[in-house]
Each structure stands twice: as C-alpha cells, then as structure tokens.
Design a protein around this motif. Structure first.
Motif, PDB file in Angstrom:
ATOM      1  N   LEU A  72       5.055  40.611 -28.934  1.00 18.17           N
ATOM      2  CA  LEU A  72       6.139  40.939 -28.016  1.00 18.17           C
ATOM      3  C   LEU A  72       6.733  39.659 -27.417  1.00 18.17           C
ATOM      4  CD1 LEU A  72       4.689  44.048 -26.149  1.00 18.17           C
ATOM      5  CD2 LEU A  72       6.620  44.016 -27.730  1.00 18.17           C
ATOM      6  N   ALA A  73       5.866  38.718 -27.030  1.00 20.20           N
ATOM      7  CA  ALA A  73       6.346  37.447 -26.475  1.00 20.20           C
ATOM      8  C   ALA A  73       7.152  36.663 -27.509  1.00 20.20           C
ATOM      9  CB  ALA A  73       5.161  36.612 -25.986  1.00 20.20           C
ATOM     10  N   VAL A  74       6.706  36.690 -28.764  1.00 21.56           N
ATOM     11  CA  VAL A  74       7.421  35.973 -29.820  1.00 21.56           C
ATOM     12  C   VAL A  74       8.787  36.607 -30.073  1.00 21.56           C
ATOM     13  CG1 VAL A  74       7.383  35.440 -32.285  1.00 21.56           C
ATOM     14  CG2 VAL A  74       5.354  35.053 -30.901  1.00 21.56           C
ATOM     15  N   MET A  75       8.852  37.941 -30.042  1.00 20.88           N
ATOM     16  CA  MET A  75      10.139  38.607 -30.258  1.00 20.88           C
ATOM     17  C   MET A  75      11.116  38.290 -29.128  1.00 20.88           C
ATOM     18  SD  MET A  75       9.355  42.281 -32.059  1.00 20.88           S
ATOM     19  CE  MET A  75       7.819  42.691 -31.266  1.00 20.88           C
ATOM     20  N   GLU A  76      10.613  38.204 -27.898  1.00 20.43           N
ATOM     21  CA  GLU A  76      11.471  37.795 -26.790  1.00 20.43           C
ATOM     22  C   GLU A  76      11.922  36.348 -26.961  1.00 20.43           C
ATOM     23  OE1 GLU A  76      12.770  39.430 -24.334  1.00 20.43           O
ATOM     24  OE2 GLU A  76      11.818  41.355 -24.772  1.00 20.43           O
TER      25      GLU A  76
END
Length: 533
Positions: free
Chosen positions: A179-183
């Motif tokens: 999720l952090a990488v997608m953000e």
C-alpha cells in the motif's frame, strides 16, 4: 483504463521512441528507486514500532501505540514543504550551523533535501503507519501458544520474534508495504516540488508543458502497468498466506517488560517517528504560517476553503453512496457478476490520480469535440467544452480513486448485520432499496460517518487529479499550497497546508480511539484471566 490504453495506442511510434531515447529510462529508474527505499524504510519502522508497543512494556507505551498513527494526517508534499524550509541552505539548521562555526557556504557539506533520498524520507514518514497499523493488528491477533512453544525450545525473545511472530504477521506487513509503495508511485506533489523526474511528473509535464497528449497517455500506461502489477501482487500475497491459532483457546502473548538500555532504546525508537513525522513538521508549519502574509480569513482564502469543502463533500457523498449500492448488491445477490463489479471498483486505489485524469479527460474531450462539431455543422452553434474541465468529471475522478476506501469501510460494517435482519425486513414488505434506507443505513450510521470522513479527507489532500482536471479559476487548498511552494513561497504555503493537516487529523483520531479501545479491552481481559489464575 481503456481510454488510457487507446490513447497510448493512437500515439505515433515516434513519440514512444523519443520518450525511450530521452526520459523513459530516467523515469523508470527514479520511480523504482523511490519504491525500493520507501518499501524498506516503511517495513523497518512500521514493523519495529508495532512489535515494540504490542509485545513489550516500557514507560509511555500507551501513548506511543496511538501517537505512532498521527503522521498519517500529513500529506507527503506538506511534509516536504516543512522540511525544505527547515533544512535548505537559508533554513534554520544550516543558518545556525554557519553562525556557530563561521563557515561559508562552500566550506561544508550538508545532505540535500531535494533529492530522491529526501523524497523517500518524506514519503516514509507519512506512509509507515500503513505498515504499523496492519502489523500491530496482526501481532494483537497472534496467540501465545506458538510463542510459548518457541521459547520452550530454547529460543530467546528476539529469536522467537524472527522465527514465529514475524512469519505469522508477514501477510499483513507485506500488504502494508505494498500500500505504501502504491501511494509512492501515485505521489506527485513531493517529487514535483523536489524536482525529481518520475512517471507522475512526466505525465503532467507532457500534458501541460509540452501539450503532448499522446506522450502523456503512453507514460500513463506505463505507470498504470506498475500500479496494476502491485495491486495484483497485493491481492495474491494476501490471498495465499494463512495462519491459524494453535490450540482451542486464544491467549495474547504477554508483553515483556524492558529495563535499562533496552527500555531507553524502545522509547527512542518509538519517539523518533512521532517527533520527525508529526511534532516537528507541525511546529515548523505553525512557525512558517505565523511569519507569512497569508490571511486565512480573507475572501480569497475563504474561496479556497469553500471550493475544497464543496469538492470533498460532494465526492464523499457520491463515493460512499456508490459503495453502499455495490456492497448491498453483493449482499443481496452474491453472484460472480456482482462480486466482479465490487472487485473492479477497488482497482482505483492502485491507480495514480494523474492516470485517472488522463483516462477521463481523453474520452470526455473526444465527446465534447464530437458534440461541438455536430452542433456547428447542423445548427451553426459552438457548444465548446460541456464536460471537460467541469466539477462533475472531477468528482468522477475522486470516486474512482477513493472507492476502495469507502467500499472496504462499508463492507466491514455490512458483515456485522445478521442476514436474518434482511429476511425480517423483506417479510414486512420492504423492497431492497427501502430496506437499505430504513434498516441498514440507520444501523450502520457510525460506519457511514467514518466512510464519509475518510473520503472527505482523502479528497482534501488529493493533488495530481485536482491540478489537472479542476475547472478554470477553481483552486483548492491543496492547489494553493502547491502553487505557493512552486514559487518558493514556503511560508505562504504553510497556511493552506496547516488547514489540510488539521482536517486530516480527524480520521486519524478515530483510528487512534479505536486502537486504544481495543487495547484496553484486551488488557482488561488479560487482567481478569490473571486474577482467576
């Protein structure tokens, strides 16, 4: 997504060749570097702090278990504005360093904040709560039996953590990191302000600065491929891993009391993310705002606030209403078609705002041009742009981007309603929509308010789609902050940034209260068990 693919395919081969020869490799390597750095840092900080506040006892643990979620309130670009003003050459840190040492500007080396590493740190500070919240929930659900078995076989606390606790929490940790990488790949404000060339900044530059819509679409397709790969990876790893409680009785792992240097180390490890991710930037923004000439109560700023509230309010109502219809449809008719519709609607959380903007602007611009051409040839009337650059299309972009947040919240609430409630309502003559309006929504009022609030705050912080798709002369607080920061007027940018952060604190406070309530319940249950024993 179809519009992005078609627009990219209609572009000439010369465009993609030019991109490949000039910027494509640089965009790819910079984006990958940011993804890697953020993934590693968020995994270490989020997992480490979650384990400390869940599995150990030290002074201030009750405070840190909720304070570690507070950096979630900051958009990454606001964090970048605050630290740039603080760490840049004319900032307080370097100015103090030169005054104390007598050094000149070229007599020392200082880390450059406007770099890939600096952007990764800014993104890490606001995104590690993804990993922290999911990892902490996983640690809270772990039973003591597996840990006790490991300790009985000669493992110490650290060895048991790496051999038992960490593998059991791996799906949650991996989900938070993804999720952090997608953000990270969706971020535009931070990398744009720091002058870092990624796919997100390339799309905006191609569309507006170079007026190359085919190039923007081709870059958007590359970024979309990145995002969809990560979304599939997140779904795959979450669905493949399973762990089950050992034994018939669930017991939480008893926290280990820390003493001496271990206690000091735990306090420092938990205090550092809170201080650098929330306390310091908040103080810096307040100080910058007080020294600015921006009047928050002027007609101009009241207009920015009004525009932001209008967009966020309408978008939250449309998005949450759509989420209720999708979730309720799955509840009434759990067919493959309804479940497929719900799954497809969740893809938007993995699609950057810039890609969504391109995907909506291309077909609506074509529709506007077609209508205008028909009206001119038939009636001699110029209709201009009927859809492009309107609030309606911008609301569509918000709904696509944040549908997953609303749908996940609504689904969690729907699962708490017993199916027999639906049967009773239907036997009393209620239609499905009447049952939704008079039964489910009143029962799920807290869920509705939470979903509305989450989407409201997400829209307030959203920058790339707003920047590309907003109507002419219709600026929001996020756009104003970005514009002032782009002009190096960081003190002025602090004022709208502070308002965004204050609004962003609302859902974080809700999450913190929920965490505190769950932790208090679990501690009380443990105390009762100890008393009986």
């Amino acid at each position: 997504m179809v519009a992005v693919a078609l627009a990219a395919a209609t572009g000439s081969l010369e465009t993609i060749q030019h991109l490949a020869e000039t910027v494509l490799f640089r965009y790819t390597m910079t984006t990958l570097a940011l993804m890697l750095l953020v993934a590693v840092f968020t995994a270490i900080i989020g997992t480490g702090t979650a384990w400390l506040v869940t599995m150990t006892k030290f002074p201030g643990v009750r405070f840190f278990e909720v304070a570690l979620a507070l950096p979630f309130a900051f958009p990454a670009y606001v964090m970048g504005y605050a630290y740039t003003d603080f760490l840049d050459h004319p900032g307080a840190v370097q100015t103090t360093l030169r005054s104390l040492t007598g050094w000149g500007p070229r007599d020392y080396w200082f880390p450059e904040i406007r770099s890939v590493e600096g952007a990764a740190i800014m993104l890490t500070l606001v995104l590690y709560p993804y990993v922290y919240l999911l990892a902490r929930a996983a640690f809270l659900q772990e039973s003591a039996t597996a840990n006790i078995a490991a300790r009985s076989m000669g493992r110490n606390a650290w060895s048991a953590f790496f051999a038992v606790s960490l593998p059991m929490a791996r799906p949650a940790i991996a989900g938070g990191v993804l999720l952090a990488v997608m953000e990270t790949i969706a971020d535009f404000g931070t990398v744009s302000y720091f002058g870092i060339q990624t796919f997100a900044t390339g799309i905006y530059t191609s569309w507006f600065s170079l007026a190359d819509r085919a190039g923007a679409a081709q870059l958007a397709l590359c970024l979309l491929s990145f995002a969809l790969f990560l979304a599939i990876l997140e779904r795959t790893q979450r669905g493949a891993a399973r762990n089950y409680h050992a034994g018939k009785r669930f017991e939480r792992v008893p926290p280990v009391a820390l003493f001496g240097w271990h206690r000091i180390g735990a306090i420092v490890a938990c205090a550092a993310p809170v201080f650098f991710g929330f306390v310091l930037p908040l103080v810096l923004l307040f100080e910058m705002g007080l020294g600015s000439e921006q009047d928050l109560f002027s007609d101009r700023y009241l207009g920015f606030i009004q525009n932001s509230i209008i967009l966020a309010s309408v978008a939250s109502i449309v998005t949450v209403g759509s989420a209720f219809l999708l979730s309720f449809n799955v509840r009434l008719n759990p067919s493959k078609t309804s479940m497929f519709a719900a799954h497809v609607s969740r893809i938007g959380y993995a699609v950057p705002g810039g890609v969504i903007a391109v995907g909506l602007l291309v077909p609506f611009a074509l529709l506007d041009n077609t209508i205008d051409a028909y009206m001119r040839s038939t009636f001699g009337i110029r209709t201009g742009l009927l859809f492009t650059g309107t609030i309606a299309v911008l609301i569509m972009a918000y709904a696509v981007r944040f549908m997953a947040a609303a749908l996940n919240t609504v689904d969690a609430g729907m699962t708490t309603i017993n199916p027999s409630t639906d049967a009773v309502a239907r036997t009393l003559g209620r239609s499905p929509l009447q049952m939704l309006w008079s039964v489910h929504i009143p029962i799920l009022r807290p869920t509705v308010l939470t979903a509305l609030l989450v989407v409201f705050v997400d829209v307030m912080k959203e920058l790339p789609a707003t920047l590309i798709m907003r109507p002419f002369n219709f600026d929001t607080l996020a756009v104003q902050a970005y514009r002032l920061a782009s002009d190096e007027r960081l003190e002025g940018a602090a004022v709208p940034s502070l308002v965004i952060v204050m609004v962003g604190l609302l859902p974080v406070i809700i999450v913190c209260k929920t965490l505190a309530r769950k932790n208090t319940s679990s501690r009380s249950a443990q105390a009762d068990t100890s008393h009986l024993a």
